[in-house]
Design a protein around this motif. Structure first.
Motif, PDB file in Angstrom:
ATOM      1  N   LEU A 146       0.839  -1.189   0.000  1.00  0.00           N
ATOM      2  CA  LEU A 146       0.000   0.000   0.000  1.00  0.00           C
ATOM      3  C   LEU A 146       0.877   1.243   0.000  1.00  0.00           C
ATOM      4  CD1 LEU A 146      -2.586  -0.965   2.780  1.00  0.00           C
ATOM      5  CD2 LEU A 146      -2.798  -1.329   0.314  1.00  0.00           C
ATOM      6  N   LYS A 147       0.351   2.317  -0.565  1.00  0.00           N
ATOM      7  CA  LYS A 147       1.040   3.609  -0.546  1.00  0.00           C
ATOM      8  C   LYS A 147       0.119   4.636   0.091  1.00  0.00           C
ATOM      9  CE  LYS A 147       2.972   7.160  -3.594  1.00  0.00           C
ATOM     10  NZ  LYS A 147       3.219   7.567  -5.003  1.00  0.00           N
ATOM     11  N   GLN A 148       0.653   5.381   1.054  1.00  0.00           N
ATOM     12  CA  GLN A 148      -0.166   6.400   1.707  1.00  0.00           C
ATOM     13  C   GLN A 148      -0.173   7.680   0.869  1.00  0.00           C
ATOM     14  OE1 GLN A 148       0.880   8.832   5.339  1.00  0.00           O
ATOM     15  NE2 GLN A 148      -0.465   7.323   6.329  1.00  0.00           N
ATOM     16  N   VAL A 149      -1.370   8.217   0.637  1.00  0.00           N
ATOM     17  CA  VAL A 149      -1.484   9.463  -0.128  1.00  0.00           C
ATOM     18  C   VAL A 149      -1.935  10.624   0.754  1.00  0.00           C
ATOM     19  CG1 VAL A 149      -1.889   8.299  -2.314  1.00  0.00           C
ATOM     20  CG2 VAL A 149      -3.840   8.847  -0.857  1.00  0.00           C
ATOM     21  N   ALA A 150      -2.381  10.293   1.978  1.00  0.00           N
ATOM     22  CA  ALA A 150      -2.724  11.333   2.953  1.00  0.00           C
ATOM     23  C   ALA A 150      -2.637  10.723   4.350  1.00  0.00           C
ATOM     24  CB  ALA A 150      -4.117  11.898   2.707  1.00  0.00           C
ATOM     25  N   ALA A 151      -2.074  11.478   5.283  1.00  0.00           N
ATOM     26  CA  ALA A 151      -1.900  10.979   6.644  1.00  0.00           C
ATOM     27  C   ALA A 151      -3.213  10.979   7.410  1.00  0.00           C
ATOM     28  CB  ALA A 151      -0.874  11.839   7.375  1.00  0.00           C
ATOM     29  N   GLY A 152      -3.260  10.149   8.461  1.00  0.00           N
ATOM     30  CA  GLY A 152      -4.430  10.110   9.316  1.00  0.00           C
ATOM     31  C   GLY A 152      -4.396  11.234  10.334  1.00  0.00           C
ATOM     32  N   PRO A 153      -5.435  11.330  11.171  1.00  0.00           N
ATOM     33  CA  PRO A 153      -5.493  12.405  12.161  1.00  0.00           C
ATOM     34  C   PRO A 153      -4.409  12.265  13.226  1.00  0.00           C
ATOM     35  CG  PRO A 153      -7.266  10.826  12.508  1.00  0.00           C
ATOM     36  CD  PRO A 153      -6.637  10.475  11.202  1.00  0.00           C
ATOM     37  N   ALA A 154      -4.047  13.344  13.861  1.00  0.00           N
ATOM     38  CA  ALA A 154      -3.026  13.352  14.905  1.00  0.00           C
ATOM     39  C   ALA A 154      -3.410  12.400  16.031  1.00  0.00           C
ATOM     40  CB  ALA A 154      -2.855  14.767  15.457  1.00  0.00           C
ATOM     41  N   GLY A 155      -2.432  11.630  16.504  1.00  0.00           N
ATOM     42  CA  GLY A 155      -2.674  10.718  17.603  1.00  0.00           C
ATOM     43  C   GLY A 155      -3.293   9.389  17.213  1.00  0.00           C
ATOM     44  N   SER A 156      -3.480   9.156  15.915  1.00  0.00           N
ATOM     45  CA  SER A 156      -4.093   7.909  15.464  1.00  0.00           C
ATOM     46  C   SER A 156      -3.026   6.847  15.191  1.00  0.00           C
ATOM     47  CB  SER A 156      -4.930   8.146  14.206  1.00  0.00           C
ATOM     48  OG  SER A 156      -4.125   8.597  13.129  1.00  0.00           O
ATOM     49  N   HIS A 157      -3.468   5.609  15.034  1.00  0.00           N
ATOM     50  CA  HIS A 157      -2.576   4.490  14.718  1.00  0.00           C
ATOM     51  C   HIS A 157      -1.952   4.705  13.337  1.00  0.00           C
ATOM     52  CE1 HIS A 157      -1.431   0.339  13.606  1.00  0.00           C
ATOM     53  NE2 HIS A 157      -1.335   0.131  14.915  1.00  0.00           N
ATOM     54  N   ALA A 158      -0.801   4.089  13.109  1.00  0.00           N
ATOM     55  CA  ALA A 158      -0.083   4.255  11.840  1.00  0.00           C
ATOM     56  C   ALA A 158      -0.894   3.822  10.626  1.00  0.00           C
ATOM     57  CB  ALA A 158       1.230   3.471  11.888  1.00  0.00           C
TER      58      ALA A 158
END
Length: 263
Positions: free
Chosen positions: A137-149
């Motif tokens: 998988l490739k990440q195209v946008a990060a998750g919210p602050a404090g969330s799991h990787a």
């Protein structure tokens, strides 16, 4: 890798094709995994404060990430999901239907958070051995602050080591009727004039039409409960050795393409 993505991936790779009276589609075909072009639209996942959400699932999923089975409605391939947080970078998903495990996916996010590796086993739409494989998988946008990787927007970059039962299809046309079978138990017998016919062996599809769209092309339309869930356009090469396909996933608004090689 969330279940709808994995199941959805299995569904896309197992989806049948049409054939013409001349028989250019007749025979067994094997998908060339090196030429699969995955959907560009990302899946959006959030794992935070003990809750897991798949925002792009159809319908969306939101459950506790406590490793326990939680009921899910509206998904033909499963009726419960368990999300186990293995560690700060790894999550395991277990899907069940009728109390039986139908799929597992373990996803491990890279230290930099920009990529992830997944391994899956999926029998949610097979009547035989599960389809297995792995991918990136490739990440195209990060998750919210404090969330799991695992949180963020992800696209599937590659799929590798897909088991043969998930990449092979056999077709036979006779008397204007196309018979399709797969090693995982899907089948249909459909007239090539677009007449609707039963689709067997897949809980997510119950009817199909196949219609000629050119000398070497066919369009297949899959339905569930009278609603179109996918459209597959396939074109055989002039030498009859390759088949190019474009699949339009109507439920999730995604498109992918792949090539099959005649065996």
């Amino acid at each position: 890798m969330n279940k709808p993505l994995s199941a959805g991936l299995c569904l896309l790779l197992l989806c049948p094709l049409g054939a013409m009276a001349d028989g250019p589609f007749d025979g067994t075909w094997k998908i060339d995994m090196s030429k699969v072009q995955m959907p560009k639209k990302p899946d959006v996942l959030v794992l935070k404060d003990g809750m897991y959400a798949c925002k792009t699932c159809v319908p969306p999923v939101s459950i506790k990430a406590d490793g326990q089975d939680h009921p899910i409605t509206g998904h033909p391939y499963l009726d419960s999901i368990a999300i186990e947080v293995v560690d700060a970078h790894t999550v395991k998903e277990t899907d069940k239907k009728g109390g039986k495990v139908v799929a597992t996916t373990t996803t491990t996010v890279a230290p930099d958070g920009k990529a992830a590796h997944f391994e899956f086993s999926d029998s949610s739409n097979t009547n035989g051995a599960p389809v297995t494989g792995n991918g990136e998988l490739k990440q195209v946008a990060a998750g919210p602050a404090g969330s799991h990787a695992i949180s963020g927007s992800w696209v599937t970059a590659t799929i590798a080591n897909m088991s043969d039962n998930g990449t092979e299809l056999t077709y036979k046309e006779e008397g204007g009727v196309l018979d399709m079978t797969t090693p995982t138990g899907q089948s249909y017998a459909a007239k090539l004039d677009g007449t609707e016919a039963p689709y067997k062996g897949d809980p997510g599809i119950n009817s199909v039409t196949v219609k000629q769209a050119g000398k070497l092309s066919m369009v297949e339309t899959d339905k569930r409960g009278g609603k179109v869930v996918g459209v597959l356009t396939s074109t055989v090469s002039a030498d009859g050795k390759h088949m190019s396909m474009i699949f339009d996933d109507k439920l999730r608004n995604r498109t992918m393409s792949f090539v099959a090689v005649k065996q």
